[in-house]
Motif scaffolding. Structure first.
Motif, PDB file in Angstrom:
ATOM      1  N   ASN A  83      -5.447  19.777  -2.721  1.00 26.26           N
ATOM      2  CA  ASN A  83      -5.334  20.528  -3.864  1.00 26.26           C
ATOM      3  C   ASN A  83      -5.940  19.972  -5.189  1.00 26.26           C
ATOM      4  N   VAL A  84      -5.579  20.473  -6.338  1.00 31.65           N
ATOM      5  CA  VAL A  84      -6.015  19.817  -7.405  1.00 31.65           C
ATOM      6  C   VAL A  84      -5.076  19.448  -8.310  1.00 31.65           C
ATOM      7  N   LEU A  85      -4.051  18.981  -7.801  1.00 28.08           N
ATOM      8  CA  LEU A  85      -2.844  18.612  -8.751  1.00 28.08           C
ATOM      9  C   LEU A  85      -3.074  17.419  -9.621  1.00 28.08           C
ATOM     10  N   SER A  86      -2.811  17.318 -10.842  1.00 33.53           N
ATOM     11  CA  SER A  86      -2.780  16.074 -11.556  1.00 33.53           C
ATOM     12  C   SER A  86      -1.538  15.619 -11.747  1.00 33.53           C
ATOM     13  N   THR A  87      -0.609  16.474 -11.799  1.00 36.35           N
ATOM     14  CA  THR A  87       0.910  15.839 -12.059  1.00 36.35           C
ATOM     15  C   THR A  87       1.998  16.699 -11.180  1.00 36.35           C
ATOM     16  N   LEU A  88       3.106  16.276 -10.997  1.00 34.93           N
ATOM     17  CA  LEU A  88       4.400  16.993 -10.424  1.00 34.93           C
ATOM     18  C   LEU A  88       5.103  17.133 -11.473  1.00 34.93           C
ATOM     19  N   PRO A  89       6.021  18.359 -11.302  1.00 30.25           N
ATOM     20  CA  PRO A  89       6.888  18.566 -12.236  1.00 30.25           C
ATOM     21  C   PRO A  89       8.207  17.831 -12.296  1.00 30.25           C
ATOM     22  N   GLU A  90       8.931  17.593 -13.281  1.00 28.87           N
ATOM     23  CA  GLU A  90       9.895  16.703 -13.573  1.00 28.87           C
ATOM     24  C   GLU A  90      10.987  16.988 -12.294  1.00 28.87           C
ATOM     25  N   ALA A  91      11.165  18.135 -11.878  1.00 29.90           N
ATOM     26  CA  ALA A  91      12.217  18.519 -11.133  1.00 29.90           C
ATOM     27  C   ALA A  91      12.167  17.928  -9.654  1.00 29.90           C
ATOM     28  N   PRO A 112       2.907   9.745  -9.434  1.00 34.81           N
ATOM     29  CA  PRO A 112       4.135  10.587 -10.169  1.00 34.81           C
ATOM     30  C   PRO A 112       5.562   9.781  -9.991  1.00 34.81           C
ATOM     31  N   GLU A 113       5.913   9.096 -11.058  1.00 32.20           N
ATOM     32  CA  GLU A 113       6.921   8.160 -11.109  1.00 32.20           C
ATOM     33  C   GLU A 113       8.402   8.860 -10.738  1.00 32.20           C
ATOM     34  N   ARG A 114       8.467  10.166 -10.955  1.00 33.10           N
ATOM     35  CA  ARG A 114       9.430  10.989 -10.656  1.00 33.10           C
ATOM     36  C   ARG A 114       9.983  10.899  -9.167  1.00 33.10           C
ATOM     37  N   LEU A 115       8.753  10.468  -8.526  1.00 33.71           N
ATOM     38  CA  LEU A 115       9.031  10.383  -6.881  1.00 33.71           C
ATOM     39  C   LEU A 115       9.972   9.141  -6.672  1.00 33.71           C
ATOM     40  N   THR A 116       9.998   8.112  -7.475  1.00 33.64           N
ATOM     41  CA  THR A 116      10.744   7.124  -7.174  1.00 33.64           C
ATOM     42  C   THR A 116      12.397   7.118  -7.456  1.00 33.64           C
ATOM     43  N   ASP A 117      12.516   8.227  -8.187  1.00 36.90           N
ATOM     44  CA  ASP A 117      13.935   8.763  -8.074  1.00 36.90           C
ATOM     45  C   ASP A 117      14.767   9.483  -7.188  1.00 36.90           C
ATOM     46  N   VAL A 126      -0.512   9.286  -1.276  1.00 40.23           N
ATOM     47  CA  VAL A 126      -1.217   9.582  -2.500  1.00 40.23           C
ATOM     48  C   VAL A 126      -2.740   9.041  -2.242  1.00 40.23           C
ATOM     49  N   GLU A 127      -3.176   9.059  -1.002  1.00 34.87           N
ATOM     50  CA  GLU A 127      -4.742   8.534  -0.467  1.00 34.87           C
ATOM     51  C   GLU A 127      -5.545   9.771  -1.125  1.00 34.87           C
ATOM     52  N   GLY A 128      -6.702   9.121  -1.590  1.00 36.48           N
ATOM     53  CA  GLY A 128      -7.832   9.810  -2.121  1.00 36.48           C
ATOM     54  C   GLY A 128      -7.541  10.464  -3.429  1.00 36.48           C
ATOM     55  N   ASN A 129      -6.911   9.773  -4.336  1.00 38.09           N
ATOM     56  CA  ASN A 129      -6.703  10.205  -5.743  1.00 38.09           C
ATOM     57  C   ASN A 129      -7.489   9.260  -6.498  1.00 38.09           C
ATOM     58  N   GLN A 130      -6.999   9.255  -7.745  1.00 43.60           N
ATOM     59  CA  GLN A 130      -7.792   8.467  -8.914  1.00 43.60           C
ATOM     60  C   GLN A 130      -6.546   7.647  -9.551  1.00 43.60           C
ATOM     61  N   THR A 132      -4.901   4.544 -10.728  1.00 44.12           N
ATOM     62  CA  THR A 132      -5.203   2.959 -10.905  1.00 44.12           C
ATOM     63  C   THR A 132      -4.083   2.036 -10.997  1.00 44.12           C
ATOM     64  N   GLU A 133      -2.708   2.318 -10.954  1.00 43.53           N
ATOM     65  CA  GLU A 133      -1.714   1.479 -11.062  1.00 43.53           C
ATOM     66  C   GLU A 133      -0.532   2.103 -10.314  1.00 43.53           C
ATOM     67  N   LEU A 134       0.272   1.235  -9.695  1.00 40.19           N
ATOM     68  CA  LEU A 134       1.434   1.745  -9.020  1.00 40.19           C
ATOM     69  C   LEU A 134       2.502   1.013  -9.804  1.00 40.19           C
ATOM     70  N   PRO A 135       3.765   1.813  -9.900  1.00 45.01           N
ATOM     71  CA  PRO A 135       5.043   1.317 -10.385  1.00 45.01           C
ATOM     72  C   PRO A 135       5.717   0.696  -9.478  1.00 45.01           C
ATOM     73  N   MET A 136       5.246  -0.364  -9.022  1.00 48.60           N
ATOM     74  CA  MET A 136       5.678  -1.361  -7.804  1.00 48.60           C
ATOM     75  C   MET A 136       7.100  -1.559  -7.821  1.00 48.60           C
ATOM     76  N   GLU A 137       7.525  -1.844  -9.077  1.00 44.17           N
ATOM     77  CA  GLU A 137       8.986  -2.502  -9.372  1.00 44.17           C
ATOM     78  C   GLU A 137       9.795  -1.176  -8.920  1.00 44.17           C
ATOM     79  N   LYS A 138       9.432  -0.256  -9.371  1.00 50.57           N
ATOM     80  CA  LYS A 138      10.266   1.053  -9.053  1.00 50.57           C
ATOM     81  C   LYS A 138      10.332   1.466  -7.695  1.00 50.57           C
ATOM     82  N   LEU A 139       9.034   1.387  -7.085  1.00 51.45           N
ATOM     83  CA  LEU A 139       8.856   1.532  -5.810  1.00 51.45           C
ATOM     84  C   LEU A 139       9.587   0.743  -4.842  1.00 51.45           C
ATOM     85  N   SER A 140       9.810  -0.513  -5.222  1.00 55.51           N
ATOM     86  CA  SER A 140      10.580  -1.454  -4.414  1.00 55.51           C
ATOM     87  C   SER A 140      11.961  -1.290  -4.545  1.00 55.51           C
TER      88      SER A 140
END
Length: 170
Positions: A83-91, A112-117, A126-130, A132-140
């Protein structure tokens, strides 16, 4: 206009099939959608709790509303690839059962940092997007995460050097 009418009819047919057969998945992939049709919420109101899997793959969806995630609270799998999603909603951060989300081939520039919640999440792509950085601390800190696919993103920092307990595909 005919193509739009066909798309709407196609979506309606698929929703009816889902409801009549009591399926737990809704497949609206390849329907030429630019957004999640508001009418779907009305049509499917009686059985949103039964829906565990939704595919909206290969459409032209630019954004999803909070309503989408607030309505389908029982979702376990969401396929939003192509698709052409650039963000995900808070919910999306409130999803309690979500196990897998596929956001490959979209227009995300920020992870989309909300995913870490979402503590139930096991697989994120998130393969094949643009991105540049990952919130590794939250992901871990995500308790269930098993795999994160970030291939084909212009990642700047060396994310892979961060200690993590899941498979990181880079």
């Amino acid at each position: 206009p005919n193509r739009m009418a066909e798309a709407v009819a196609n979506v309606a047919r698929r929703i009816n099939a889902t409801m009549e057969e009591g399926r737990d998945s809704l497949d609206l992939s390849d329907c030429g959608l630019v957004s999640f049709p508001d009418g779907v919420f009305k049509m499917i109101r009686s059985c949103t709790d039964n829906i565990h899997k939704i595919s909206l793959a290969n459409n032209q969806i630019k954004a999803l509303s909070n309503k989408f995630f607030l309505t389908f609270t029982q979702l376990r799998e969401v396929d939003l690839q192509g698709n052409v999603l650039s963000t995900l909603p808070e919910a999306v951060g409130n999803m309690e059962h979500l196990v897998s989300i596929n956001l490959s081939k979209n227009k995300l520039t920020v992870f989309p940092e909300r995913l870490t919640d979402v503590s139930s999440l096991q697989h994120i792509s998130v393969e094949g997007n643009q991105i540049t950085e990952l919130p590794m601390e939250k992901l871990s800190l995500m308790p269930s995460l098993r795999s994160l696919d970030v291939r084909c993103n212009p990642l700047t920092a060396d994310a892979a050097s961060f200690s993590h307990h899941f498979t990181l595909l880079t």
